[in-house]
Design a protein around this motif. Structure first.
Motif, PDB file in Angstrom:
ATOM      1  N   PHE A  86       0.895  -1.225   0.004  1.00 47.93           N
ATOM      2  CA  PHE A  86      -0.166   0.014  -0.069  1.00 47.93           C
ATOM      3  C   PHE A  86       0.903   1.279   0.042  1.00 47.93           C
ATOM      4  N   LEU A  87       0.454   2.487  -0.641  1.00 50.64           N
ATOM      5  CA  LEU A  87       1.021   3.571  -0.555  1.00 50.64           C
ATOM      6  C   LEU A  87       1.202   4.122   0.726  1.00 50.64           C
ATOM      7  N   LEU A  88       0.229   4.042   1.496  1.00 53.24           N
ATOM      8  CA  LEU A  88       0.307   4.656   2.990  1.00 53.24           C
ATOM      9  C   LEU A  88       0.528   3.661   4.232  1.00 53.24           C
ATOM     10  N   ALA A  89       1.141   3.919   5.227  1.00 50.80           N
ATOM     11  CA  ALA A  89       1.618   3.126   6.347  1.00 50.80           C
ATOM     12  C   ALA A  89       0.062   2.977   7.056  1.00 50.80           C
ATOM     13  N   ASP A  90      -0.104   2.023   7.779  1.00 49.37           N
ATOM     14  CA  ASP A  90      -1.258   1.489   8.402  1.00 49.37           C
ATOM     15  C   ASP A  90      -1.575   2.882   9.235  1.00 49.37           C
ATOM     16  N   LYS A  91      -0.950   3.532   9.934  1.00 50.94           N
ATOM     17  CA  LYS A  91      -1.091   4.579  10.899  1.00 50.94           C
ATOM     18  C   LYS A  91      -1.600   5.933  10.013  1.00 50.94           C
ATOM     19  N   SER A  92      -1.433   5.824   8.752  1.00 48.85           N
ATOM     20  CA  SER A  92      -2.071   6.852   8.089  1.00 48.85           C
ATOM     21  C   SER A  92      -3.308   6.494   7.166  1.00 48.85           C
ATOM     22  N   GLN A  93      -3.823   5.384   7.483  1.00 49.21           N
ATOM     23  CA  GLN A  93      -5.016   5.050   6.610  1.00 49.21           C
ATOM     24  C   GLN A  93      -6.166   5.785   7.051  1.00 49.21           C
ATOM     25  N   ALA A  94      -7.111   6.174   6.378  1.00 53.06           N
ATOM     26  CA  ALA A  94      -8.339   6.787   6.950  1.00 53.06           C
ATOM     27  C   ALA A  94      -9.490   5.532   7.029  1.00 53.06           C
ATOM     28  N   GLY A  95      -9.290   4.502   6.458  1.00 55.76           N
ATOM     29  CA  GLY A  95     -10.274   3.017   6.544  1.00 55.76           C
ATOM     30  C   GLY A  95     -11.489   3.307   5.628  1.00 55.76           C
ATOM     31  N   LEU A  96     -11.343   4.326   4.491  1.00 53.21           N
ATOM     32  CA  LEU A  96     -12.428   4.185   3.484  1.00 53.21           C
ATOM     33  C   LEU A  96     -11.687   4.078   2.089  1.00 53.21           C
ATOM     34  N   LEU A  97     -10.579   4.123   1.785  1.00 56.08           N
ATOM     35  CA  LEU A  97      -9.872   4.037   0.454  1.00 56.08           C
ATOM     36  C   LEU A  97      -8.501   3.556   0.479  1.00 56.08           C
ATOM     37  N   LEU A  98      -8.344   2.427  -0.011  1.00 59.94           N
ATOM     38  CA  LEU A  98      -6.966   2.124  -0.080  1.00 59.94           C
ATOM     39  C   LEU A  98      -6.088   2.241  -1.445  1.00 59.94           C
ATOM     40  N   SER A  99      -4.945   2.966  -1.433  1.00 52.29           N
ATOM     41  CA  SER A  99      -4.240   2.960  -2.709  1.00 52.29           C
ATOM     42  C   SER A  99      -3.060   1.847  -2.668  1.00 52.29           C
ATOM     43  N   VAL A 100      -3.109   1.087  -3.644  1.00 55.10           N
ATOM     44  CA  VAL A 100      -2.432   0.116  -3.755  1.00 55.10           C
ATOM     45  C   VAL A 100      -1.498   0.148  -4.751  1.00 55.10           C
ATOM     46  N   LEU A 101      -0.160  -0.044  -4.355  1.00 61.39           N
ATOM     47  CA  LEU A 101       1.001   0.048  -5.169  1.00 61.39           C
ATOM     48  C   LEU A 101       0.652  -1.002  -6.545  1.00 61.39           C
ATOM     49  N   HIS A 102       1.048  -0.463  -7.765  1.00 61.71           N
ATOM     50  CA  HIS A 102       1.002  -1.604  -8.897  1.00 61.71           C
ATOM     51  C   HIS A 102       2.146  -2.523  -8.613  1.00 61.71           C
ATOM     52  N   PRO A 103       1.763  -3.924  -8.732  1.00 54.74           N
ATOM     53  CA  PRO A 103       2.740  -4.957  -8.646  1.00 54.74           C
ATOM     54  C   PRO A 103       3.751  -4.796  -9.711  1.00 54.74           C
ATOM     55  N   GLU A 104       4.777  -5.534  -9.452  1.00 59.91           N
ATOM     56  CA  GLU A 104       5.835  -5.661 -10.512  1.00 59.91           C
ATOM     57  C   GLU A 104       5.980  -6.709 -11.189  1.00 59.91           C
ATOM     58  N   ASN A 105       5.023  -7.818 -11.254  1.00 62.97           N
ATOM     59  CA  ASN A 105       4.937  -9.006 -11.835  1.00 62.97           C
ATOM     60  C   ASN A 105       4.957  -8.789 -13.167  1.00 62.97           C
ATOM     61  N   SER A 106       5.771  -9.900 -13.836  1.00 59.49           N
ATOM     62  CA  SER A 106       6.049 -10.020 -15.268  1.00 59.49           C
ATOM     63  C   SER A 106       4.782  -9.803 -15.930  1.00 59.49           C
ATOM     64  N   GLY A 107       4.541  -8.782 -16.962  1.00 61.47           N
ATOM     65  CA  GLY A 107       3.416  -8.790 -17.885  1.00 61.47           C
ATOM     66  C   GLY A 107       2.337  -8.106 -17.189  1.00 61.47           C
ATOM     67  N   TYR A 108       2.358  -7.759 -15.799  1.00 60.17           N
ATOM     68  CA  TYR A 108       1.186  -6.981 -15.265  1.00 60.17           C
ATOM     69  C   TYR A 108       0.748  -5.661 -15.974  1.00 60.17           C
ATOM     70  N   SER A 109      -0.457  -5.541 -16.354  1.00 57.26           N
ATOM     71  CA  SER A 109      -1.338  -4.435 -16.980  1.00 57.26           C
ATOM     72  C   SER A 109      -2.299  -3.938 -15.896  1.00 57.26           C
ATOM     73  N   PHE A 110      -2.180  -2.734 -15.757  1.00 57.31           N
ATOM     74  CA  PHE A 110      -3.319  -2.196 -14.954  1.00 57.31           C
ATOM     75  C   PHE A 110      -4.809  -2.157 -15.718  1.00 57.31           C
ATOM     76  N   SER A 111      -4.461  -1.736 -17.218  1.00 51.25           N
ATOM     77  CA  SER A 111      -5.763  -1.816 -17.896  1.00 51.25           C
ATOM     78  C   SER A 111      -6.365  -3.219 -18.078  1.00 51.25           C
ATOM     79  N   ARG A 112      -5.351  -4.177 -18.378  1.00 53.77           N
ATOM     80  CA  ARG A 112      -6.015  -5.582 -18.336  1.00 53.77           C
ATOM     81  C   ARG A 112      -6.868  -5.792 -17.102  1.00 53.77           C
ATOM     82  N   MET A 113      -6.068  -5.512 -15.894  1.00 51.33           N
ATOM     83  CA  MET A 113      -6.909  -6.000 -14.662  1.00 51.33           C
ATOM     84  C   MET A 113      -8.335  -5.121 -14.434  1.00 51.33           C
TER      85      MET A 113
END
Length: 124
Positions: A36-63
Motif C-alpha cells: 500500500f502507498l500509505l502506512a497503517d497509521k496513515s490510513q483513513a479506513g475508507l480507501l486504499l491506494s495499492v501500489l502496482h505490482p511488478e509481476n512480469s506482464g502486469y497491466s493495470f488496464s487488463r486488470m
C-alpha cells in the motif's frame, strides 16, 4: 436517498460495516501480496491506494477491464510518482462484495499468467 439509506441502516451500523469491509479488504490484499502507498497509521479506513505490482506482464488496464466485466470498478491513481490503483469500501458494499472482489482479483492474476500473488522489487 443517501440520507434515507443512512438513517435506515443506522450510523453506528454503517460505521461498523465500513470498518469490517476495510479490515477484510486490506487483509485480503496483503494475503495476495499487495503493498500500500500509505502506512497503517496513515490510513483513513475508507480507501486504499495499492501500489502496482511488478509481476512480469502486469497491466493495470487488463486488470481494470477484467474486474469491470465482473461489475467491479477500481480507479487508477498516481501519487508522488507512485503508480497505484485505488479501491474504496464506501457505498452499498458488504462482506460478500469484498470477498467477490478478492476472488476476482486472484482469478485475474491466474488468467493473465501473472502468478498467484503480487510481487515487488525487493529494493523497496
Amino acid at each position: 436517498r443517501a440520507l434515507d439509506e443512512l438513517f435506515q441502516e443506522g450510523l453506528q451500523e454503517r460505521l461498523a460495516r465500513y470498518k469490517e469491509n476495510f479490515t477484510l479488504l486490506k487483509a485480503g490484499l496483503k494475503e495476495l501480496g499487495f503493498r500500500f502507498l500509505l502506512a497503517d497509521k496513515s490510513q483513513a479506513g475508507l480507501l486504499l491506494s495499492v501500489l502496482h505490482p511488478e509481476n512480469s506482464g502486469y497491466s493495470f488496464s487488463r486488470m481494470h477491464d477484467f474486474l469491470y466485466e465482473r461489475g467491479i470498478t477500481i480507479y487508477p491513481g498516481k501519487v508522488l510518482n507512485s503508480p497505484t490503483f485505488r479501491v474504496s469500501i464506501l457505498g452499498d458494499l458488504h462482506k460478500a462484495d469484498i470477498l467477490q472482489f478478492l476472488q476476482s482479483l486472484r482469478a485475474c492474476f491466474q488468467k493473465n499468467g501473472w502468478g498467484e500473488r503480487a510481487s515487488y522489487n525487493e529494493q523497496d
